[in-house]
Design an enzyme around this catalytic site. Structure first.
Site, PDB file in Angstrom:
ATOM      1  N   PHE A  30       1.282  -1.753  -4.243  1.00  0.00           N
ATOM      2  CA  PHE A  30       0.380  -2.411  -5.192  1.00  0.00           C
ATOM      3  C   PHE A  30      -0.595  -1.367  -5.733  1.00  0.00           C
ATOM      4  O   PHE A  30      -1.116  -0.563  -4.964  1.00  0.00           O
ATOM      5  CB  PHE A  30      -0.378  -3.548  -4.492  1.00  0.00           C
ATOM      6  CG  PHE A  30      -0.932  -4.563  -5.435  1.00  0.00           C
ATOM      7  CD1 PHE A  30      -0.164  -5.633  -5.852  1.00  0.00           C
ATOM      8  CD2 PHE A  30      -2.222  -4.436  -5.921  1.00  0.00           C
ATOM      9  CE1 PHE A  30      -0.678  -6.581  -6.724  1.00  0.00           C
ATOM     10  CE2 PHE A  30      -2.745  -5.366  -6.799  1.00  0.00           C
ATOM     11  CZ  PHE A  30      -1.970  -6.447  -7.210  1.00  0.00           C
ATOM     12  N   GLU A  66       0.181  -5.610   4.104  1.00  0.00           N
ATOM     13  CA  GLU A  66       1.431  -5.310   4.806  1.00  0.00           C
ATOM     14  C   GLU A  66       1.420  -3.944   5.482  1.00  0.00           C
ATOM     15  O   GLU A  66       2.291  -3.642   6.295  1.00  0.00           O
ATOM     16  CB  GLU A  66       2.619  -5.407   3.845  1.00  0.00           C
ATOM     17  CG  GLU A  66       2.908  -6.812   3.353  1.00  0.00           C
ATOM     18  CD  GLU A  66       1.941  -7.323   2.294  1.00  0.00           C
ATOM     19  OE1 GLU A  66       1.603  -8.521   2.339  1.00  0.00           O
ATOM     20  OE2 GLU A  66       1.506  -6.525   1.431  1.00  0.00           O
ATOM     21  N   HIS A  96     -10.687 -12.661  -3.098  1.00  0.00           N
ATOM     22  CA  HIS A  96      -9.495 -12.016  -2.557  1.00  0.00           C
ATOM     23  C   HIS A  96      -9.742 -10.548  -2.208  1.00  0.00           C
ATOM     24  O   HIS A  96      -9.228 -10.047  -1.204  1.00  0.00           O
ATOM     25  CB  HIS A  96      -8.341 -12.133  -3.557  1.00  0.00           C
ATOM     26  CG  HIS A  96      -7.030 -11.666  -3.035  1.00  0.00           C
ATOM     27  ND1 HIS A  96      -6.350 -12.321  -2.035  1.00  0.00           N
ATOM     28  CD2 HIS A  96      -6.265 -10.600  -3.371  1.00  0.00           C
ATOM     29  CE1 HIS A  96      -5.227 -11.680  -1.766  1.00  0.00           C
ATOM     30  NE2 HIS A  96      -5.148 -10.631  -2.571  1.00  0.00           N
TER      31      HIS A  96
END
Length: 157
Positions: A30, A66, A96
């Protein structure tokens, strides 16, 4: 703090000798433009510190949350002298950002402590893209230096 005096150790110091080390890198994809630059700078610095390319394992995961599970899997293999976490979390308009930043940071720290394995955390947490770009190369190099120095330190204790 960006640009802070980090008290760098000289490259000739034995703590910065990576010749006998095996290092694992987990990179979040990301914000790939940033994390690719982090990884490139990190790997170049590891090589400059003497870590053999064949002793660098580099894997990618979807995002910062992750990273920890991949680090844990690598730690469980007991094949690495140190690990490096690479990622980039840029503040958005929702909560977030705080969740991902806090949880990823805590998980990386916990894995290092649980496995008594140095993990250099270079998961950037920035307010905007410009801050991330400004830090990507320096933080990649810093992560490599931290991993090598801490691996050698723990070996000597």
């Amino acid at each position: 703090m960006f640009g802070a005096d980090k008290g760098n150790v000289a490259a000739s110091d034995s703590r910065m000798n990576g010749k006998k080390l095996t290092i694992g890198i987990v990179q979040a994809r990301f914000n790939a433009n940033i994390t690719d630059a982090l990884a490139q700078a990190c790997k170049a610095e590891l090589l400059a510190l003497g870590v053999a390319e064949k002793h660098i394992t580099h894997i990618t995961v979807p995002g910062a949350l992750e990273v920890a599970v991949a680090l844990q899997a690598m730690a469980e293999k007991s094949q690495f002298d140190a690990l490096i976490a690479l990622g980039c979390i840029i503040r958005g308009e929702t909560y977030h950002f705080e969740l991902v930043a806090n949880e990823s940071g805590a998980a990386v720290t916990r894995i290092g402590l649980d496995y008594q394995l140095p993990i250099a955390n270079a998961i950037l947490t920035t307010e905007n893209l410009e801050q991330a770009v400004a830090r990507q190369e320096e933080k990649g190099r810093d992560a490599a230096r931290v991993a090598v120095e801490m691996a050698n330190l723990l070996e000597s204790i």
